[in-house]
Design an enzyme around this catalytic site. Structure first.
Site, PDB file in Angstrom:
ATOM      1  N   CYS A 154      20.304 -68.548  96.753  1.00  0.00           N
ATOM      2  CA  CYS A 154      20.074 -69.663  95.851  1.00  0.00           C
ATOM      3  C   CYS A 154      20.845 -69.390  94.566  1.00  0.00           C
ATOM      4  O   CYS A 154      21.367 -68.302  94.365  1.00  0.00           O
ATOM      5  CB  CYS A 154      18.589 -69.820  95.552  1.00  0.00           C
ATOM      6  SG  CYS A 154      17.550 -69.929  97.025  1.00  0.00           S
ATOM      7  N   ARG A 159      25.810 -71.861  96.698  1.00  0.00           N
ATOM      8  CA  ARG A 159      24.827 -70.811  97.013  1.00  0.00           C
ATOM      9  C   ARG A 159      23.515 -71.389  97.527  1.00  0.00           C
ATOM     10  O   ARG A 159      22.642 -70.634  97.978  1.00  0.00           O
ATOM     11  CB  ARG A 159      24.550 -69.969  95.767  1.00  0.00           C
ATOM     12  CG  ARG A 159      25.729 -69.177  95.284  1.00  0.00           C
ATOM     13  CD  ARG A 159      25.358 -68.331  94.082  1.00  0.00           C
ATOM     14  NE  ARG A 159      24.499 -67.228  94.458  1.00  0.00           N
ATOM     15  CZ  ARG A 159      24.898 -65.976  94.588  1.00  0.00           C
ATOM     16  NH1 ARG A 159      26.162 -65.667  94.411  1.00  0.00           N
ATOM     17  NH2 ARG A 159      24.051 -65.021  94.912  1.00  0.00           N
ATOM     18  N   TRP A 188      18.219 -72.716  98.525  1.00  0.00           N
ATOM     19  CA  TRP A 188      18.414 -72.649  99.975  1.00  0.00           C
ATOM     20  C   TRP A 188      17.070 -72.207 100.535  1.00  0.00           C
ATOM     21  O   TRP A 188      16.596 -71.114 100.258  1.00  0.00           O
ATOM     22  CB  TRP A 188      19.520 -71.654 100.319  1.00  0.00           C
ATOM     23  CG  TRP A 188      19.874 -71.610 101.761  1.00  0.00           C
ATOM     24  CD1 TRP A 188      20.779 -72.401 102.420  1.00  0.00           C
ATOM     25  CD2 TRP A 188      19.356 -70.701 102.743  1.00  0.00           C
ATOM     26  NE1 TRP A 188      20.845 -72.050 103.746  1.00  0.00           N
ATOM     27  CE2 TRP A 188      19.976 -71.012 103.975  1.00  0.00           C
ATOM     28  CE3 TRP A 188      18.416 -69.676 102.710  1.00  0.00           C
ATOM     29  CZ2 TRP A 188      19.696 -70.325 105.143  1.00  0.00           C
ATOM     30  CZ3 TRP A 188      18.128 -68.989 103.881  1.00  0.00           C
ATOM     31  CH2 TRP A 188      18.766 -69.316 105.078  1.00  0.00           C
ATOM     32  N   ASN A 196      15.386 -66.039  93.135  1.00  0.00           N
ATOM     33  CA  ASN A 196      16.142 -65.792  94.367  1.00  0.00           C
ATOM     34  C   ASN A 196      15.538 -64.573  95.043  1.00  0.00           C
ATOM     35  O   ASN A 196      15.170 -63.609  94.368  1.00  0.00           O
ATOM     36  CB  ASN A 196      17.613 -65.501  94.071  1.00  0.00           C
ATOM     37  CG  ASN A 196      18.340 -66.701  93.516  1.00  0.00           C
ATOM     38  OD1 ASN A 196      17.825 -67.812  93.540  1.00  0.00           O
ATOM     39  ND2 ASN A 196      19.543 -66.471  93.018  1.00  0.00           N
ATOM     40  N   GLY A 197      15.498 -64.569  96.373  1.00  0.00           N
ATOM     41  CA  GLY A 197      14.949 -63.437  97.100  1.00  0.00           C
ATOM     42  C   GLY A 197      13.730 -63.856  97.904  1.00  0.00           C
ATOM     43  O   GLY A 197      13.428 -65.040  98.066  1.00  0.00           O
ATOM     44  N   GLU A 243      36.206 -64.671 115.074  1.00  0.00           N
ATOM     45  CA  GLU A 243      36.197 -65.318 113.759  1.00  0.00           C
ATOM     46  C   GLU A 243      36.509 -66.807 113.879  1.00  0.00           C
ATOM     47  O   GLU A 243      35.890 -67.637 113.203  1.00  0.00           O
ATOM     48  CB  GLU A 243      37.200 -64.621 112.831  1.00  0.00           C
ATOM     49  CG  GLU A 243      37.384 -65.283 111.477  1.00  0.00           C
ATOM     50  CD  GLU A 243      36.128 -65.294 110.615  1.00  0.00           C
ATOM     51  OE1 GLU A 243      36.146 -65.983 109.577  1.00  0.00           O
ATOM     52  OE2 GLU A 243      35.138 -64.630 110.967  1.00  0.00           O
ATOM     53  N   LYS A 288      34.148 -69.874 112.679  1.00  0.00           N
ATOM     54  CA  LYS A 288      34.599 -70.916 111.749  1.00  0.00           C
ATOM     55  C   LYS A 288      34.308 -72.301 112.296  1.00  0.00           C
ATOM     56  O   LYS A 288      33.840 -73.191 111.578  1.00  0.00           O
ATOM     57  CB  LYS A 288      36.105 -70.781 111.477  1.00  0.00           C
ATOM     58  CG  LYS A 288      36.484 -69.690 110.530  1.00  0.00           C
ATOM     59  CD  LYS A 288      36.031 -70.019 109.122  1.00  0.00           C
ATOM     60  CE  LYS A 288      35.746 -68.745 108.362  1.00  0.00           C
ATOM     61  NZ  LYS A 288      34.527 -68.060 108.730  1.00  0.00           N
ATOM     62  N   GLU A 291      30.534 -72.978 112.143  1.00  0.00           N
ATOM     63  CA  GLU A 291      30.018 -73.099 110.783  1.00  0.00           C
ATOM     64  C   GLU A 291      30.324 -74.458 110.171  1.00  0.00           C
ATOM     65  O   GLU A 291      29.463 -75.067 109.536  1.00  0.00           O
ATOM     66  CB  GLU A 291      30.639 -72.019 109.891  1.00  0.00           C
ATOM     67  CG  GLU A 291      30.129 -70.617 110.109  1.00  0.00           C
ATOM     68  CD  GLU A 291      30.826 -69.630 109.202  1.00  0.00           C
ATOM     69  OE1 GLU A 291      30.121 -68.831 108.572  1.00  0.00           O
ATOM     70  OE2 GLU A 291      32.073 -69.656 109.116  1.00  0.00           O
ATOM     71  N   HIS A 335      33.954 -62.074 134.457  1.00  0.00           N
ATOM     72  CA  HIS A 335      32.687 -61.394 134.714  1.00  0.00           C
ATOM     73  C   HIS A 335      31.490 -62.264 134.335  1.00  0.00           C
ATOM     74  O   HIS A 335      30.423 -61.734 134.015  1.00  0.00           O
ATOM     75  CB  HIS A 335      32.639 -60.066 133.956  1.00  0.00           C
ATOM     76  CG  HIS A 335      33.661 -59.076 134.428  1.00  0.00           C
ATOM     77  ND1 HIS A 335      33.601 -58.489 135.670  1.00  0.00           N
ATOM     78  CD2 HIS A 335      34.775 -58.589 133.827  1.00  0.00           C
ATOM     79  CE1 HIS A 335      34.638 -57.671 135.817  1.00  0.00           C
ATOM     80  NE2 HIS A 335      35.359 -57.717 134.709  1.00  0.00           N
ATOM     81  N   LYS A 358      26.378 -69.409 100.780  1.00  0.00           N
ATOM     82  CA  LYS A 358      27.536 -68.528 100.663  1.00  0.00           C
ATOM     83  C   LYS A 358      27.159 -67.054 100.656  1.00  0.00           C
ATOM     84  O   LYS A 358      27.713 -66.256 101.398  1.00  0.00           O
ATOM     85  CB  LYS A 358      28.296 -68.873  99.373  1.00  0.00           C
ATOM     86  CG  LYS A 358      29.534 -68.029  99.121  1.00  0.00           C
ATOM     87  CD  LYS A 358      30.593 -68.283 100.175  1.00  0.00           C
ATOM     88  CE  LYS A 358      31.885 -67.566  99.876  1.00  0.00           C
ATOM     89  NZ  LYS A 358      32.856 -67.741 100.968  1.00  0.00           N
TER      90      LYS A 358
END
Length: 604
Positions: free
Chosen positions: A2, A27, A74, A100-101, A481, A485, A488, A504, A599
């Site tokens: 946040c 954030r 968030w 935050n946390g 990656e 992307k 996301e 396999h 983020k």
């Protein structure tokens, strides 16, 4: 995950707080709110579910005051609605807290408060902190906050207002970043320097277990036990313009387009042509210590972990030291054997990723040597590690990482070259890698000039409900990656597998409706990779290849310039960033703020 911003000074607080929240919205962006000391004694607050613009539209015309705190959220505890938005107030409305946390013992504290007759207005863990501060009878606000924090188990970065102490803001940190900004007759507090740099570049970063009291003309710091501390102010290297869009429609597009310059920055001043090596003075490790390293273990989360996979391959190839990468979120929870001859490397764009930071702290407790590869100077991981490499990508505002991922991979190439030349890498190979590193910026620029072709391909593949990404050895981390992307930013389901693993099991998924993106570096595995294309084509699967030459079996090929084989993964990932971007654009996604993501992941 946040954003916190606070101001105390002589200017109107509300416009400054809203501006700071807009810079921190990456954030956290499911709700926002602010509280100020009103000119009449007391606190005024406003909050709203949604984006900062939704909060701004709800503010009364008269919302005056020169001291305030604000937050963009968030969600962790409770739905993203008005009631759960920060700031949270105590029962009297005289205490406001942004946090935050995660408070681990929030359920017990909520039950205890409810048993004492307190009516809780939200589902959040944060609200308990406001009530605990409000119920304290200590003489100073600092003492009340300290007393409340004594009941808290978990992580926090907080800022607190109290109507009875209108001349101050109290902030505290444990596991979640808090930065003070020093101005002229004004002070700021934030969870990220992005909220500060438009007004000051002189900052103080709090350590875990540290508190700060801010007044308009001064600040002082102490531990949460009350002992005075004296952290030195630092100058932030990033200017406010670095956080602007710069003519681009999105931060993601801007940051992809900045990669040639960003790679040039990570190389600048570090190459030593005389000895065909690089200078990495920040490692704090002499040649004798480097030669004593018997293994390298790289820890990161998300894109940082994928960059670590590239880094592990580079270390093995150039330095001939056994190396591997592992998600930090997994490493910290298994009873790993910590070897004194192993060099541990923690990777994080923000330098605050909680899982990675917790792994660092556990490793340090067990006596390990830990380096950091981070983007943010003075961040928690940078301070906790024994040394490291800054990647100098510049601010990255979009939630998904692009230029920082690329610069991190290049930073690992520098580290691998450094270790290799101390050991057995020849001068000629050192010069070969240096020449390749110097070619990277222009080659990245060349790839970016082909964006229009990638845009057309993205429009063609955007209707796929799912995509497969495959690569082998050097290509596999690139596939991982690229898959991440796409997920996301576009919300298209994607999976990544080693190309050798396709037969396999995952080959059962191949059909005309499932496109496969194949990463094909021009190395000694190229023919084996072409055989994989044959397997996919025989089952009717569409193929988009990314490599150094057109592939006959692929429906389309994105051709990237050749570099040295060890460095090719840096280039192969760039067009796939653009593929994810343009797929998301075609689908109308909110590119800079993907749903459910933030983020800087500073909670578990």
């Amino acid at each position: 995950m946040c954003g916190i911003v606070g101001y105390i000074g002589r200017r109107e607080a509300a416009p400054l707080l809203l501006e700071g929240l807009q810079r921190l919205e990456y954030r956290g962006y499911d709700s926002a709110g602010l509280a100020i000391h009103a000119r009449n004694p007391g606190l005024k607050s406003a909050k709203a579910a949604g984006r900062v613009r939704d909060l701004e539209s709800r503010l009364p015309k008269r919302f005056s005051g020169t001291t305030g705190i604000a937050h963009t959220r968030w969600a962790t505890h409770g739905a993203p609605d008005d009631a759960n938005a920060h700031p949270h107030l105590d029962a009297t409305g005289r205490v406001a807290v942004v946090h935050n946390g995660i408070i681990d013992n929030a359920s017990d504290l909520r039950a205890r408060l409810a048993a004492d007759g307190v009516t809780l207005a939200s589902d959040t863990d944060t609200e308990v902190l406001a009530h605990l501060i409000g119920r304290s009878t200590a003489e100073t606000l600092e003492a009340r906050v300290r007393e409340a924090l004594g009941h808290i188990e978990g992580t926090y970065g907080i800022a607190v207002l109290h109507a009875g102490f209108p001349d101050r803001i109290v902030a505290a940190r444990n596991g979640s970043p808090v930065v003070l900004g020093i101005g002229e007759h004004e002070m700021f507090v934030a969870s990220d320097v992005a909220a500060l740099v438009a007004h000051t570049r002189q900052v103080v970063t709090l350590d875990d277990g540290e508190m700060a009291t801010l007044t308009a003309d001064d600040y002082r710091t102490c531990t949460t036990e009350g002992s005075r501390t004296a952290p030195a102010p630092e100058t932030v290297e990033w200017a406010a313009e670095s956080y602007d869009l710069g003519g681009h429609d999105t931060y993601m597009h801007k940051e992809i387009s900045e990669q040639a310059d960003a790679v040039d920055r990570v190389l600048r001043g570090r190459i030593d042509d005389r000895f065909a090596t690089v200078h990495l003075g920040g490692l704090n490790m002499d040649a004798r210590e480097a030669r004593g390293v018997r293994r390298v273990k790289i820890l990161g989360c998300g894109s940082a972990y994928h960059a670590g996979l590239i880094g592990a391959q580079l270390v093995e190839e150039l330095a001939r030291i056994p190396a591997d990468a592992e998600p930090a979120s997994e490493f910290r929870y298994r009873n790993a054997v910590v070897d004194p001859d192993t060099l541990y490397v923690a990777v994080s764009q923000s330098g605050e990723t909680y899982d990675t930071l917790a792994a660092v702290q556990e490793l340090k407790r067990k006596g390990a040597r830990v380096l950091g590869v981070v983007n943010v100077v003075g961040s928690a991981i940078a301070r906790e590690t024994d040394g490291g490499v800054y990647v100098h990508a510049g601010p990255e505002v979009c939630v998904v990482s692009t230029k920082c991922f690329t610069n991190t991979a290049v930073a690992f190439a520098l580290l691998a070259l450094h270790l290799g030349r101390i050991r057995d890498l020849s001068v000629s190979d050192g010069r070969r890698i240096i020449a390749g590193l110097r070619r990277l910026p222009e080659q990245i620029a060349e790839i970016l000039r082909g964006e229009e072709e990638i845009r057309r391909l993205a429009a063609e593949y955007a209707e796929a409900r799912s995509m497969m990404f495959v690569g082998r050895v050097r290509g596999y981390p690139v596939a991982l990656e690229a898959s991440l992307k796409l997920k996301e930013v576009s919300y298209v389901h994607a999976e990544a597998y080693p190309a050798s693993e396709l037969k396999h099991g995952p080959l059962a998924l191949i059909e005309p409706a499932l496109p496969t993106v194949a990463v094909l570096p021009d190395d000694d595995l190229l023919e084996k990779n072409r055989a994989t294309l044959e397997e996919i084509k025989a089952r009717g699967g569409p193929i988009l290849a990314v490599g150094h030459e057109r592939q006959e079996k692929a429906d389309h090929t994105l051709v990237v310039p050749r570099n040295e084989p060890e460095l090719d993964p840096v280039l192969l990932g760039v067009p796939l960033q653009l593929l994810a971007y343009h797929t998301a654009l075609t689908l109308g996604r909110d590119i800079d703020k993907p749903r459910n993501l933030a983020k800087s992941v500073t909670v578990e």
